[in-house]
Enzyme design. Structure first.
Site, PDB file in Angstrom:
ATOM      1  N   GLN A  44      -9.896  -3.679  -4.494  1.00  0.00           N
ATOM      2  CA  GLN A  44     -11.218  -3.164  -4.135  1.00  0.00           C
ATOM      3  C   GLN A  44     -12.182  -3.350  -5.312  1.00  0.00           C
ATOM      4  O   GLN A  44     -13.296  -3.851  -5.149  1.00  0.00           O
ATOM      5  CB  GLN A  44     -11.116  -1.679  -3.764  1.00  0.00           C
ATOM      6  CG  GLN A  44     -12.448  -1.064  -3.368  1.00  0.00           C
ATOM      7  CD  GLN A  44     -12.996  -1.655  -2.091  1.00  0.00           C
ATOM      8  OE1 GLN A  44     -12.329  -1.670  -1.065  1.00  0.00           O
ATOM      9  NE2 GLN A  44     -14.216  -2.164  -2.124  1.00  0.00           N
ATOM     10  N   ARG A  95       0.877  -1.193   0.000  1.00  0.00           N
ATOM     11  CA  ARG A  95       0.000   0.000   0.000  1.00  0.00           C
ATOM     12  C   ARG A  95       0.897   1.220   0.000  1.00  0.00           C
ATOM     13  O   ARG A  95       1.646   1.443   0.964  1.00  0.00           O
ATOM     14  CB  ARG A  95      -0.947   0.000   1.197  1.00  0.00           C
ATOM     15  CG  ARG A  95      -1.698   1.319   1.327  1.00  0.00           C
ATOM     16  CD  ARG A  95      -2.880   1.251   2.275  1.00  0.00           C
ATOM     17  NE  ARG A  95      -4.005   0.585   1.655  1.00  0.00           N
ATOM     18  CZ  ARG A  95      -5.249   0.618   2.121  1.00  0.00           C
ATOM     19  NH1 ARG A  95      -5.519   1.291   3.231  1.00  0.00           N
ATOM     20  NH2 ARG A  95      -6.217  -0.013   1.500  1.00  0.00           N
ATOM     21  N   CYS A 134     -16.657   1.672  -0.585  1.00  0.00           N
ATOM     22  CA  CYS A 134     -15.512   0.797  -0.297  1.00  0.00           C
ATOM     23  C   CYS A 134     -15.131   0.810   1.181  1.00  0.00           C
ATOM     24  O   CYS A 134     -14.406  -0.083   1.617  1.00  0.00           O
ATOM     25  CB  CYS A 134     -14.326   1.184  -1.166  1.00  0.00           C
ATOM     26  SG  CYS A 134     -13.751   2.861  -0.859  1.00  0.00           S
ATOM     27  N   ARG A 152     -13.873  -8.531  -0.072  1.00  0.00           N
ATOM     28  CA  ARG A 152     -12.432  -8.293  -0.213  1.00  0.00           C
ATOM     29  C   ARG A 152     -11.666  -9.596   0.047  1.00  0.00           C
ATOM     30  O   ARG A 152     -10.712  -9.931  -0.638  1.00  0.00           O
ATOM     31  CB  ARG A 152     -11.970  -7.213   0.787  1.00  0.00           C
ATOM     32  CG  ARG A 152     -12.501  -5.825   0.523  1.00  0.00           C
ATOM     33  CD  ARG A 152     -11.949  -5.229  -0.752  1.00  0.00           C
ATOM     34  NE  ARG A 152     -10.492  -5.184  -0.762  1.00  0.00           N
ATOM     35  CZ  ARG A 152      -9.746  -4.234  -0.201  1.00  0.00           C
ATOM     36  NH1 ARG A 152     -10.324  -3.197   0.377  1.00  0.00           N
ATOM     37  NH2 ARG A 152      -8.421  -4.264  -0.265  1.00  0.00           N
ATOM     38  N   ASP A 168     -17.162   7.042  -2.362  1.00  0.00           N
ATOM     39  CA  ASP A 168     -15.968   6.846  -1.532  1.00  0.00           C
ATOM     40  C   ASP A 168     -15.727   8.166  -0.792  1.00  0.00           C
ATOM     41  O   ASP A 168     -16.362   9.187  -1.095  1.00  0.00           O
ATOM     42  CB  ASP A 168     -14.772   6.477  -2.443  1.00  0.00           C
ATOM     43  CG  ASP A 168     -13.478   6.199  -1.669  1.00  0.00           C
ATOM     44  OD1 ASP A 168     -13.536   6.005  -0.428  1.00  0.00           O
ATOM     45  OD2 ASP A 168     -12.404   6.180  -2.293  1.00  0.00           O
ATOM     46  N   HIS A 219      -6.851   1.126  -7.017  1.00  0.00           N
ATOM     47  CA  HIS A 219      -7.121   0.202  -5.900  1.00  0.00           C
ATOM     48  C   HIS A 219      -7.746  -1.057  -6.516  1.00  0.00           C
ATOM     49  O   HIS A 219      -8.939  -1.321  -6.369  1.00  0.00           O
ATOM     50  CB  HIS A 219      -8.063   0.874  -4.901  1.00  0.00           C
ATOM     51  CG  HIS A 219      -8.109   0.215  -3.554  1.00  0.00           C
ATOM     52  ND1 HIS A 219      -7.410  -0.938  -3.244  1.00  0.00           N
ATOM     53  CD2 HIS A 219      -8.788   0.550  -2.409  1.00  0.00           C
ATOM     54  CE1 HIS A 219      -7.661  -1.283  -1.992  1.00  0.00           C
ATOM     55  NE2 HIS A 219      -8.490  -0.390  -1.464  1.00  0.00           N
TER      56      HIS A 219
HETATM   57  N1   CP Z   1     -11.465  -0.233   1.413  1.00  0.00           N
HETATM   58  C1   CP Z   1     -10.223  -0.338   1.943  1.00  0.00           C
HETATM   59  O1   CP Z   1      -9.231  -0.541   1.247  1.00  0.00           O
HETATM   60  O2   CP Z   1     -10.175  -0.212   3.292  1.00  0.00           O
HETATM   61  P1   CP Z   1      -8.893  -0.138   4.223  1.00  0.00           P
HETATM   62  O3   CP Z   1      -8.261   1.223   4.000  1.00  0.00           O
HETATM   63  O4   CP Z   1      -9.411  -0.302   5.600  1.00  0.00           O
HETATM   64  O5   CP Z   1      -7.922  -1.201   3.836  1.00  0.00           O
HETATM   65  N1  NVA Z   2      -9.826   6.638  -1.831  1.00  0.00           N
HETATM   66  C1  NVA Z   2      -9.544   6.168  -0.512  1.00  0.00           C
HETATM   67  C2  NVA Z   2      -9.784   4.707  -0.413  1.00  0.00           C
HETATM   68  C3  NVA Z   2      -9.588   4.131   0.940  1.00  0.00           C
HETATM   69  C4  NVA Z   2      -9.820   2.653   0.976  1.00  0.00           C
HETATM   70  C5  NVA Z   2      -8.120   6.516  -0.128  1.00  0.00           C
HETATM   71  O1  NVA Z   2      -7.224   6.378  -0.970  1.00  0.00           O
HETATM   72  O2  NVA Z   2      -7.891   6.938   0.992  1.00  0.00           O
END
Ligand code: CP
Ligand code: NVA
Length: 304
Positions: free
Chosen positions: A131, A101, A263, A291, A223, A128
């Protein structure tokens, strides 16, 4: 066989539909997988916080007979005296896959290019993919079919929106990205998705008008208005995005059996009202559970 990554949805474009079906099969077979990833280790590196991604990848590896190792990126040498490339090479000697990440997709790409083991994105500033894969699983479960269905994304044209554009185009959903003009999704991704949709007989369109966009929708999706790493002040975001909030007025414009997706994490009162988020048309917790199943499908395909 050469190792493969899942950094963009496009990396597994040709298998996207099969992955959705495999995820649904694995969901049914939960508890009876055998141990297809026995002896395999997934290194999970997080530069940003996570609830769903971290836990679901860890549980997925355990349930497939493998092991997941969580690392907070701030405790690594990478970026503070050791290059990204050296780190990727070293990790490739220890483990069988990397889930990463990242803040910056360029660092993600560098790891993807250098590691000799599969690299799976757990989100970066551009996409992502895991997701979006889980979201397609949820739509298949709830709606049965994709073609001809209207999928409306409301709010910030962010990483999640970008991966949904590719995914909807691949699956044959008609997607409307309904965002403020200053916060449209990545232009190159929008174009790429439109090309895939064209070849598929589906449509990718942009809109700034939520009232028009939500009419006859099968799926409404939103989101957070301020993603991790985005420095937009909260007050500015509220001004910019408030007309895109999923609330009962917008939902009333959609089809009666429209489902609502997010999400997560959700900010009730901002991008979605509590009434809709916790209402009968919301599928957000099934979506979150998926997920786990979607990532099992990806892990099984890439690491086995
Ligand atoms: N939707 C998602 O990726 O959630 P987290 O940030 O909790 O991993
Ligand atoms: N768009 C959001 C998604 C979190 C799962 C972010 O990047 O923070």
């Amino acid at each position: 066989m050469a190792k493969r990554n899942l950094i963009s949805v496009l990396d597994m474009k040709d298998e996207w539909q099969d992955l959705v079906d495999l995820a649904i099969k694995l969901k049914k077979e939960r508890g009876n997988h055998g141990a297809p990833l026995a002896g395999k280790t997934l290194i999970m590196i997080f530069e940003k916080p996570s609830t769903r991604t971290r836990i679901s990848f860890d549980v997925a590896m355990t349930e497939l007979g493998g092991h997941a190792l969580y690392i907070d990126a701030s405790n690594m040498h990478m970026g503070h005296g050791e290059t990204v490339e050296d780190t990727a090479k070293v990790m490739s000697r220890f483990a069988h896959g990397i889930m990463y990440r990242a803040y910056d997709y360029k660092v993600m790409d560098k790891i993807g290019d250098t590691a000799t083991i599969p690299v799976i994105s757990g989100l970066d500033n551009l996409e992502h993919p895991c997701q979006a894969l889980a979201d397609m699983v949820t739509i298949k479960e709830k709606k049965g079919t994709f073609r001809g269905r209207k999928f409306v994304y409301l709010g910030d044209g962010n990483n999640v929106c970008n991966s949904l554009l590719y995914s909807c185009a691949i699956m044959g959903l008609d997607m409307v990205a309904c965002c403020p003009a200053t916060r449209m999704p990545n232009a190159e991704i929008m174009l790429g998705a439109a090309r895939i949709a064209d070849a598929n007989g589906s449509k990718i369109t942009a809109s700034h008008d939520p009232i028009e966009a939500c009419k006859d929708a099968d799926i409404l999706y939103t989101d957070t208005w301020v993603s991790m790493g985005d420095s937009t002040p909260q007050e500015k975001a509220i001004k910019m995005f408030s007309i895109y909030q999923i609330n009962s007025e917008l939902l009333a414009l959609a089809k009666d059996d429209c489902i609502v997706m997010h999400c997560l994490p959700a900010h009730r009162g901002n991008e979605i009202t509590a009434e809709v988020m916790d209402g009968p048309q919301s599928v957000v917790f099934d979506q979150a559970e998926n997920r786990l199943h979607a990532q099992k499908a990806a892990l099984y395909s890439l690491l086995r």
